[in-house]
Design a protein around this motif. Structure first.
Motif, PDB file in Angstrom:
ATOM      1  N   HIS A  63       0.817  -1.222   0.000  1.00 35.48           N
ATOM      2  CA  HIS A  63       0.000   0.000   0.000  1.00 35.48           C
ATOM      3  C   HIS A  63       0.848   1.268   0.000  1.00 35.48           C
ATOM      4  N   HIS A  64       1.753   1.378   0.943  1.00 31.25           N
ATOM      5  CA  HIS A  64       2.530   2.615   1.071  1.00 31.25           C
ATOM      6  C   HIS A  64       3.478   2.816  -0.106  1.00 31.25           C
ATOM      7  N   GLU A  65       4.068   1.760  -0.599  1.00 26.70           N
ATOM      8  CA  GLU A  65       4.965   1.873  -1.751  1.00 26.70           C
ATOM      9  C   GLU A  65       4.192   2.272  -3.002  1.00 26.70           C
ATOM     10  N   ALA A  66       3.045   1.635  -3.222  1.00 26.33           N
ATOM     11  CA  ALA A  66       2.255   1.925  -4.420  1.00 26.33           C
ATOM     12  C   ALA A  66       1.699   3.348  -4.382  1.00 26.33           C
ATOM     13  N   LEU A  67       1.186   3.759  -3.238  1.00 26.69           N
ATOM     14  CA  LEU A  67       0.566   5.077  -3.129  1.00 26.69           C
ATOM     15  C   LEU A  67       1.580   6.157  -2.801  1.00 26.69           C
ATOM     16  N   GLY A  68       2.368   5.927  -1.777  1.00 20.70           N
ATOM     17  CA  GLY A  68       3.291   6.948  -1.299  1.00 20.70           C
ATOM     18  C   GLY A  68       4.450   7.218  -2.228  1.00 20.70           C
ATOM     19  N   TYR A  69       4.874   6.216  -2.973  1.00 19.39           N
ATOM     20  CA  TYR A  69       5.984   6.436  -3.893  1.00 19.39           C
ATOM     21  C   TYR A  69       5.521   6.442  -5.344  1.00 19.39           C
ATOM     22  N   TRP A  70       5.047   5.307  -5.836  1.00 24.06           N
ATOM     23  CA  TRP A  70       4.790   5.179  -7.271  1.00 24.06           C
ATOM     24  C   TRP A  70       3.685   6.099  -7.776  1.00 24.06           C
ATOM     25  N   SER A  71       2.556   6.150  -7.094  1.00 27.47           N
ATOM     26  CA  SER A  71       1.473   7.014  -7.556  1.00 27.47           C
ATOM     27  C   SER A  71       1.882   8.484  -7.508  1.00 27.47           C
ATOM     28  N   ASN A  72       2.489   8.885  -6.396  1.00 23.99           N
ATOM     29  CA  ASN A  72       2.932  10.283  -6.281  1.00 23.99           C
ATOM     30  C   ASN A  72       4.013  10.622  -7.292  1.00 23.99           C
ATOM     31  N   ARG A  73       4.975   9.745  -7.452  1.00 27.06           N
ATOM     32  CA  ARG A  73       6.100  10.010  -8.363  1.00 27.06           C
ATOM     33  C   ARG A  73       5.634  10.145  -9.809  1.00 27.06           C
ATOM     34  N   THR A  74       4.781   9.241 -10.249  1.00 24.92           N
ATOM     35  CA  THR A  74       4.326   9.314 -11.638  1.00 24.92           C
ATOM     36  C   THR A  74       3.431  10.534 -11.856  1.00 24.92           C
ATOM     37  N   ARG A  75       2.640  10.920 -10.854  1.00 26.33           N
ATOM     38  CA  ARG A  75       1.828  12.135 -10.971  1.00 26.33           C
ATOM     39  C   ARG A  75       2.724  13.375 -11.062  1.00 26.33           C
ATOM     40  N   GLU A  76       3.794  13.403 -10.260  1.00 21.31           N
ATOM     41  CA  GLU A  76       4.720  14.542 -10.306  1.00 21.31           C
ATOM     42  C   GLU A  76       5.395  14.652 -11.675  1.00 21.31           C
ATOM     43  N   ILE A  77       5.734  13.530 -12.277  1.00 18.82           N
ATOM     44  CA  ILE A  77       6.345  13.557 -13.611  1.00 18.82           C
ATOM     45  C   ILE A  77       5.341  14.095 -14.621  1.00 18.82           C
ATOM     46  N   ALA A  78       4.089  13.628 -14.549  1.00 26.25           N
ATOM     47  CA  ALA A  78       3.049  14.133 -15.455  1.00 26.25           C
ATOM     48  C   ALA A  78       2.857  15.636 -15.280  1.00 26.25           C
ATOM     49  N   ASP A  79       2.859  16.099 -14.030  1.00 23.85           N
ATOM     50  CA  ASP A  79       2.706  17.542 -13.773  1.00 23.85           C
ATOM     51  C   ASP A  79       3.867  18.336 -14.367  1.00 23.85           C
ATOM     52  N   GLU A  80       5.064  17.790 -14.255  1.00 23.51           N
ATOM     53  CA  GLU A  80       6.247  18.462 -14.825  1.00 23.51           C
ATOM     54  C   GLU A  80       6.143  18.546 -16.349  1.00 23.51           C
ATOM     55  N   ILE A  81       5.710  17.482 -16.973  1.00 23.06           N
ATOM     56  CA  ILE A  81       5.527  17.497 -18.428  1.00 23.06           C
ATOM     57  C   ILE A  81       4.476  18.533 -18.804  1.00 23.06           C
ATOM     58  N   SER A  82       3.394  18.589 -18.040  1.00 24.80           N
ATOM     59  CA  SER A  82       2.337  19.568 -18.296  1.00 24.80           C
ATOM     60  C   SER A  82       2.857  20.999 -18.185  1.00 24.80           C
ATOM     61  N   ARG A  83       3.678  21.256 -17.172  1.00 23.65           N
ATOM     62  CA  ARG A  83       4.229  22.601 -16.955  1.00 23.65           C
ATOM     63  C   ARG A  83       5.229  23.005 -18.029  1.00 23.65           C
ATOM     64  N   THR A  84       6.097  22.077 -18.423  1.00 30.32           N
ATOM     65  CA  THR A  84       7.222  22.429 -19.295  1.00 30.32           C
ATOM     66  C   THR A  84       7.035  22.038 -20.755  1.00 30.32           C
ATOM     67  N   GLY A  85       6.153  21.068 -20.997  1.00 32.47           N
ATOM     68  CA  GLY A  85       6.002  20.559 -22.353  1.00 32.47           C
ATOM     69  C   GLY A  85       7.152  19.654 -22.767  1.00 32.47           C
ATOM     70  N   GLN A  86       8.006  19.317 -21.806  1.00 34.40           N
ATOM     71  CA  GLN A  86       9.183  18.481 -22.074  1.00 34.40           C
ATOM     72  C   GLN A  86       9.094  17.177 -21.296  1.00 34.40           C
ATOM     73  N   VAL A  87       9.548  16.109 -21.929  1.00 33.65           N
ATOM     74  CA  VAL A  87       9.616  14.816 -21.261  1.00 33.65           C
ATOM     75  C   VAL A  87      10.957  14.743 -20.542  1.00 33.65           C
TER      76      VAL A  87
END
Length: 94
Positions: A63-87
């Motif tokens: 639970h904590h690994e999936a939510l606390g790390y993986w879900s948050n980390r992938t959402r942060e990457i998506a947000d960064e792509i949205s902000r910058t337009g760069q992968v």
């Protein structure tokens, strides 16, 4: 076929998963090509975040690994792509 007959499953593009390991495997198969546009990568990371959040509710041992790390980390990457337009140029390992 699902990974377990007793656990709920989460549909992920190419099948169903009910464990963190299953989510990694399913999402790895959905990775966009390196040359894909940023919008495709953003969609992939947002989808990944949702999958990991759902898996956290059924794979209680992770639970904590999936939510606390993986879900948050992938959402942060998506947000960064949205902000910058760069992968991001790093290689994201599952």
């Amino acid at each position: 076929m699902s990974e377990s007959s007793t656990r709920p499953v989460i549909a992920v593009g190419i099948g169903e998963v009910c464990t963190l390991a299953g989510a990694h495997e399913a999402l790895r198969a959905l990775l966009p090509k390196r040359t894909a546009p940023a919008s495709e990568w953003e969609h992939f990371y947002r989808q990944s975040s949702r999958v990991y959040a759902a898996v956290a509710e059924v794979d209680k041992a992770h639970h904590h690994e999936a939510l606390g790390y993986w879900s948050n980390r992938t959402r942060e990457i998506a947000d960064e792509i949205s902000r910058t337009g760069q992968v991001p140029t790093f290689r994201f390992e599952f």
